[in-house]
Design a protein around this motif. Structure first.
Motif, PDB file in Angstrom:
ATOM      1  N   SER A 120      -4.755  -5.496   5.840  1.00 45.59           N
ATOM      2  CA  SER A 120      -5.007  -3.724   6.243  1.00 45.59           C
ATOM      3  C   SER A 120      -6.486  -2.833   5.179  1.00 45.59           C
ATOM      4  CB  SER A 120      -3.310  -3.105   5.782  1.00 45.59           C
ATOM      5  OG  SER A 120      -3.308  -2.850   4.281  1.00 45.59           O
ATOM      6  N   ASN A 125      -6.965   0.663   9.003  1.00 45.28           N
ATOM      7  CA  ASN A 125      -5.860   0.759   8.760  1.00 45.28           C
ATOM      8  C   ASN A 125      -6.317   2.471   9.590  1.00 45.28           C
ATOM      9  OD1 ASN A 125      -4.048   0.091   7.543  1.00 45.28           O
ATOM     10  ND2 ASN A 125      -5.171   0.683   5.531  1.00 45.28           N
TER      11      ASN A 125
ATOM     12  N   ARG B 111       1.502   3.836   3.497  1.00 43.43           N
ATOM     13  CA  ARG B 111      -0.057   4.084   3.982  1.00 43.43           C
ATOM     14  C   ARG B 111      -0.299   2.692   4.209  1.00 43.43           C
ATOM     15  NH1 ARG B 111       0.355   8.632   7.144  1.00 43.43           N
ATOM     16  NH2 ARG B 111       1.329   9.984   5.379  1.00 43.43           N
ATOM     17  N   GLY B 112      -0.233   1.614   4.267  1.00 44.01           N
ATOM     18  CA  GLY B 112      -0.939   0.131   4.022  1.00 44.01           C
ATOM     19  C   GLY B 112      -1.150  -0.132   2.757  1.00 44.01           C
ATOM     20  N   SER B 119      -3.865  -5.069  -1.373  1.00 42.77           N
ATOM     21  CA  SER B 119      -2.761  -3.965  -1.203  1.00 42.77           C
ATOM     22  C   SER B 119      -2.092  -4.402  -0.333  1.00 42.77           C
ATOM     23  CB  SER B 119      -4.111  -3.352   0.188  1.00 42.77           C
ATOM     24  OG  SER B 119      -3.985  -4.654   1.271  1.00 42.77           O
ATOM     25  N   SER B 120      -1.956  -4.799   0.471  1.00 38.96           N
ATOM     26  CA  SER B 120      -0.389  -5.462   0.978  1.00 38.96           C
ATOM     27  C   SER B 120      -0.246  -6.676   0.868  1.00 38.96           C
ATOM     28  CB  SER B 120      -0.729  -4.791   3.073  1.00 38.96           C
ATOM     29  OG  SER B 120      -1.361  -4.590   3.267  1.00 38.96           O
ATOM     30  N   ASN B 125       4.530  -6.810   0.869  1.00 38.42           N
ATOM     31  CA  ASN B 125       5.324  -6.572   2.440  1.00 38.42           C
ATOM     32  C   ASN B 125       6.698  -6.920   2.453  1.00 38.42           C
ATOM     33  OD1 ASN B 125       3.362  -5.247   3.752  1.00 38.42           O
ATOM     34  ND2 ASN B 125       2.584  -7.010   4.068  1.00 38.42           N
TER      35      ASN B 125
END
Lengths: 238, 238
Positions: A120, A125, B111-112, B119-120, B125
């Motif tokens: 992402s 995003n 938000r991602g 990040s994710s 996740n």
């Protein structure tokens, strides 16, 4: 007859062709499983030539995503004519058609993004958010509202999110007919608005205005009639 | 009095303290803005010592997230006693309390994901999915259903997702009182179930069973009464 002479494509034409080929591949399998070699083969060009047009898989993926987002935003366009329920049903139908066509790619993207590049990324995003925003603005425009109160803002935004997650859940097995899902999502919108209207006068007035223009055979009136038929089974306070 | 003699913490105790400090910082600002130096200062230890316990910011972030997920899963626990509407209202209240406490961190994650590490990541996740799954299973257990039909599965999963997105939208400005939001989410669940029941006999039977046990002063009956009061304003087919 072209007698086998292959016409030379221009740069932009070749880019567009590659994006189309990539989108097709990224849509139908998890994007992580699609290689540049495969894209090159499907486009009928060499791997180095793909890199000539796109520096890497991520940039090609983002270009494909941009095209998909443009396609989706176009499907949201609906003439401001006729009852609102029928308009929302048509748009929802086109949205689910999109989801149906791009199933595996849509799932991979929305479930935290595929690992293509840095999953992402800010770019993907931002693209997803721009599509959500487009849907939100379209709905407000159809409702004729420019400065939505907090509760309407919440209803519209949360329904857009609900449509997204409902589509994702549906893709995992497709156990419900698509046409039923379309209709249900439209009803969900009415139901979320009704819940909000049950506690807020401003929302009640807005919902009243919308419903007053709905025909007796439209999806909203249909739902109300069906709910009314359900009610006697419940323990309504007498 | 301890006369300033600082007791040496054991390894696990120190790890847990660091996780607590990190969770507090990651919750109240965007995790990207929180540095290891800051965490070290807040914990009263040196930066190298933080790295002794956690190889990097990502591993500390994931540990903090795990603790938050455990906390959230615990808030989902609710005795199987009394009317369902009141149970769901209590759990939803505790969920929104969690969201309220961890606002900026919750927003960044959902938000991602923040850019902490990648990040994710698969880890974050998976953690988010495990919390969703816990919520889903709790609701089915309260409904007394072990093998949900496709439509009930969709209603429960899509409501869990709706609760998530509603909380996220709410965090952006908090323009609606939290208590109203709690009640509205419970009503949204009833509304989504009712929409499904309007078209499916199996769902109608299930909803009927649930509503039959609801007291006249519970949130479900309250909603039905309010909706019934709204209905005359709408153009119901006569």
């Amino acid at each position: 007859m072209t007698t086998g002479v292959r016409r030379r494509m221009g740069v932009e034409e070749r880019r567009q062709q590659l994006i189309g080929v990539a989108l097709e591949l990224f849509s139908n399998r998890s994007p992580d499983d699609v290689s540049i070699d495969e894209i090159a083969a499907a486009a009928g060009i060499s791997r180095p030539l793909v890199y000539h047009y796109f520096p890497g898989k991520l940039s090609l993926y983002e270009a494909a995503l941009q095209r998909a987002a443009d396609d989706l935003a176009e499907r949201f366009m609906e003439p401001h004519e006729g009852p609102l329920g029928a308009r929302l049903l048509r748009v929802t139908g086109r949205f689910l058609g999109f989801v149906d066509e791009h199933g595996p790619g849509f799932s991979a993207l929305m479930r935290g993004g595929p690992a293509v590049g840095s999953s992402s990324s800010p770019t993907t995003n931002a693209l997803i958010d721009s599509v959500r925003q487009a849907a939100y603005e379209q709905i407000l425009a159809h409702l004729g509202v420019t400065d939505p109160p907090a509760r309407l803002d919440l209803v519209v935004r949360s329904w857009v999110s609900l449509a997204e997650s409902t589509a994702l859940i549906w893709l995992d097995g497709r156990r419900i007919p698509r046409a039923e899902l379309e209709r249900q999502l439209v009803h969900d919108f009415a139901a979320l608005a009704a819940v909000s209207a049950a506690y807020d006068d401003e929302m009640a007035r807005l919902l009243g205005t919308v419903l007053a223009d709905e025909p007796a055979d439209g999806p909203f009136a249909d739902l109300l009639a069906r709910l009314a038929a359900l009610a006697p089974r419940a323990a309504l306070p007498s």
